[in-house]
Scaffold this active site. Structure first.
Site, short mmCIF file in Angstrom:
data_model
loop_
_atom_site.label_atom_id
_atom_site.label_comp_id
_atom_site.label_asym_id
_atom_site.label_seq_id
_atom_site.Cartn_x
_atom_site.Cartn_y
_atom_site.Cartn_z
N THR A 171 0.82 -1.22 0.00
CA THR A 171 0.00 0.00 0.00
C THR A 171 0.85 1.26 0.00
OG1 THR A 171 -1.75 -1.11 1.21
CG2 THR A 171 -1.76 1.23 1.37
N SER B 204 -10.63 -3.50 6.22
CA SER B 204 -9.30 -2.94 5.97
C SER B 204 -8.62 -2.56 7.28
CB SER B 204 -9.45 -1.68 5.10
OG SER B 204 -8.22 -1.01 5.00
N1 GLU Z 1 -5.42 -4.58 2.13
C1 GLU Z 1 -4.83 -3.83 3.19
C2 GLU Z 1 -5.88 -3.15 4.01
O1 GLU Z 1 -6.86 -2.74 3.49
C3 GLU Z 1 -3.99 -2.76 2.65
C4 GLU Z 1 -2.89 -3.34 1.90
C5 GLU Z 1 -1.77 -3.52 2.79
O2 GLU Z 1 -1.24 -2.53 3.27
O3 GLU Z 1 -1.44 -4.66 2.96
O4 GLU Z 1 -5.71 -3.01 5.17
#
Ligand code: GLU
Length: 581
Positions: free
Chosen positions: A396, A457
């Site tokens: 991210t 998330s």
């Molecule tokens: N999918 C992760 C979330 O929404 C974000 C991606 C990540 O930082 O791994 O928390």
């Protein structure tokens, strides 16, 4: 249309020994607007928009679009995110949830085979993990409601970078190498990001005319160009019939044009708590980020951290995080599908009850508490059984921007794993997310897959106010470690009194109520580690860099300090409109 590897290879131009990237400055203080991102080009895009008279919202979208080009493995228009905005004129904070959603065909059994969860990595690298992308709809809402510019203006800097090209950095090359197997599955991805099946070396120049084309179509056709036009068709085809390389196989998804046309971003009230004189505004569900940071802060608030040795304060930070994660893991999910006990989780009385569980020694693992008793609405008290925390990847990007009028943006967006699903949309040069693997694969659990649902998330873009005015922003990538990075940085800054650059640079310790705390290279064996071991803390053997964060600090003298990473992720880029005091 299914692109062949040959056709896509034409879209890529590689020139070795290109000039090295501009020098990055991780800290900058001055007046006017400010920006911090992990990419020099993205920060420059934001600054260019601010200098052209755009506001922080316009500049944030410009930076994000550029990050989609230069950091395509962590974010982009194939994914989704969460934006927290402070509107200076209205003196209020608002959030835009543009999280990816499960297609209408999705079911709780989407990641089960013969009743058992499918292999995580196989699920990631497939069409079945792709959620309906939310990023373009989120940018549209941000610009229409709170911006001053159109797509045509804010996408222009990113189009330029995609057309002219950008230099492969060490970290870019390293991330590609880590994902070679996933990228080799798909013809357009191999053609764009691999050469003879291997990662591009640092110094190579990449152009991405496909992504420039996607941005141009959005610039001229608006949000519909993405959700209803040829781009939508190309996404649906790529999900349902992944553009495989010869001899490869991957699971297909089931997405329709209607799934894209029906996608909506949500304008949501921010989640608010108070901490030692600050008002902390964060992201509400379906991100667990805001609630978990707030709960841990509420637990910590009852301790006089300033008056105690650092190791003891850090012990309490780790234990507060552990307790908050136990509740997060048990209760939090998409609020449109589950009656999550957020009011209870945020209650100061509940925090006091959780705080009383912290001992002189680290707990190994704690159970979820009962936040329902601390809220008025006790309807539908789902009390799920204890669950093992599902694997979550850690990637991210986060960016933050302010403008001369005092508007502030704190924005985290993603395609989930490094390189998302691994599928580059043929002809359009962007990677599709694998956000649906953020669901818990098997229930009963509030976060099980369901049609139209948004997976939980951890993203935690945060804006803090003091005396009614912006004081600082903070946010980070890193999956579940996003929450601990944001929490620890606030703790370092407010409780340990570190300046923000030191608060960011300090070794990260991430406690998610797991068997051992995640740490970064170089921490084990340090004096700080040994002091914490006396409190019974144990370190995870898997050691890696945790979360490249970005922050702004609004100083009492009216200046603003933009702070990016001094070491992590190849050093970040902080810029201000006018340097100095
Ligand atoms: N999918 C992760 C979330 O929404 C974000 C991606 C990540 O930082 O791994 O928390």
């Amino acid at each position: 249309m299914k692109a062949t590897a040959g056709a896509c290879a034409l879209a890529l131009s590689i020139v070795l020994h290109a000039p090295s990237a501009l020098a990055k400055t991780p800290v900058a203080t001055g007046t006017g607007g400010a920006v911090a991102t992990i990419s020099e080009q993205a920060s420059q895009s934001a600054l260019g928009i601010l200098n052209a008279g755009g506001n922080a919202i316009d500049a944030a979208v410009a930076a994000a679009a550029t990050l989609g080009v230069t950091d395509p493995f962590s974010c982009g228009i194939g994914g989704g995110g969460f934006m927290v905005i402070y509107l200076a004129r209205d003196k209020r904070v608002i959030t835009i949830d543009h999280r990816e959603t499960a297609p209408a065909s999705f079911t709780p059994a989407a990641f089960l085979e013969n009743g058992k969860p499918v292999d995580f990595d196989t699920a990631v690298a497939s069409g079945a993990s792709v959620g309906v992308p939310g990023t373009v709809r989120g940018w549209h809402e941000a610009l229409e409601r709170y911006g001053t510019m159109r797509f045509r203006q804010v996408l222009a800097p990113a189009i330029k970078v995609a057309d002219k090209g950008y230099t492969v950095t060490e970290i870019f090359s390293h991330l590609t190498a880590q994902n070679e197997r996933k990228f080799q599955l798909y013809a357009p991805t191999s053609a764009l990001y691999l050469r003879k099946g291997k990662a591009l070396q640092p110094g190579a120049l990449i152009r991405n005319p496909g992504m420039a084309r996607a941005y141009r179509e959005i610039a001229s056709g608006g949000v519909e160009a993405f959700y209803e036009g040829p781009i939508a068709r190309a996404i649906v085809d790529a999900v349902n019939k992944p553009p495989l390389a010869p001899g490869k196989s991957a699971r297909a998804g089931r997405m329709t044009m209607a799934d894209l046309a029906n996608y909506e971003a949500r304008i949501r009230q921010p989640l608010r708590t108070t901490y030692r004189g600050y008002e902390i505004f964060g992201m509400p569900l379906p991100s667990s980020g805001g609630a978990t940071v707030a709960q841990a802060l509420n637990i910590l608030e009852g301790f006089d951290l300033k008056g105690m040795p650092r190791a003891r304060a850090e012990h309490l930070y780790l234990e507060a995080s552990r307790l908050a994660f136990a509740d997060r893991n048990a209760y939090l999910a998409d609020p449109e599908y589950i009656d999550a006990p957020v009011a209870g989780i945020l209650s100061k009385e509940y925090a006091a009850q959780r705080r009383s569980l912290i001992g002189a020694q680290a707990a190994r693992k704690v159970s979820a508490g009962d936040p329902y008793s601390y809220q008025n609405d006790q309807s539908v008290p789902l009390r799920p059984p204890a669950v093992k925390m599902q694997r979550e990847n850690a990637h991210t990007t986060h960016l933050t921007v302010s403008d001369k009028d005092g508007n502030v943006v704190s924005y985290t967006f993603t395609i989930e794993s490094w390189g998302g699903s691994g599928i580059v949309v043929p002809g359009y040069g962007f990677l599709l997310n694998n956000e649906l693997t953020d669901f818990d694969f098997s229930g009963p659990h509030p976060n099980v897959p369901e049609a139209g649902k948004r997976p939980r998330s951890s993203m935690a873009p945060t804006i803090a106010l003091k005396d009614g005015k912006p004081a600082f922003t903070i946010g980070s990538p890193g999956g579940s470690t996003i929450i601990t990075t944001v929490l620890q940085t606030i703790f370092n800054y407010i409780d340990l009194g570190m300046p923000m650059d030191q608060a960011l640079d300090a070794p990260r310790l991430s406690e998610c109520n797991c068997e051992a705390t995640s740490i970064e290279p170089g921490f084990a064996g340090s004096e700080q580690a040994r002091a914490l071991e006396k409190f019974g803390h144990r370190w995870d053997a898997a050691v890696e860099e945790i979360g490249a964060a970005n922050a702004l600090v609004f100083n009492p003298d009216g200046t603003v300090t933009a702070v990016s990473e001094g070491k992590r992720h190849g050093v970040g880029s902080a810029l201000v409109q006018r340097r100095g005091h």
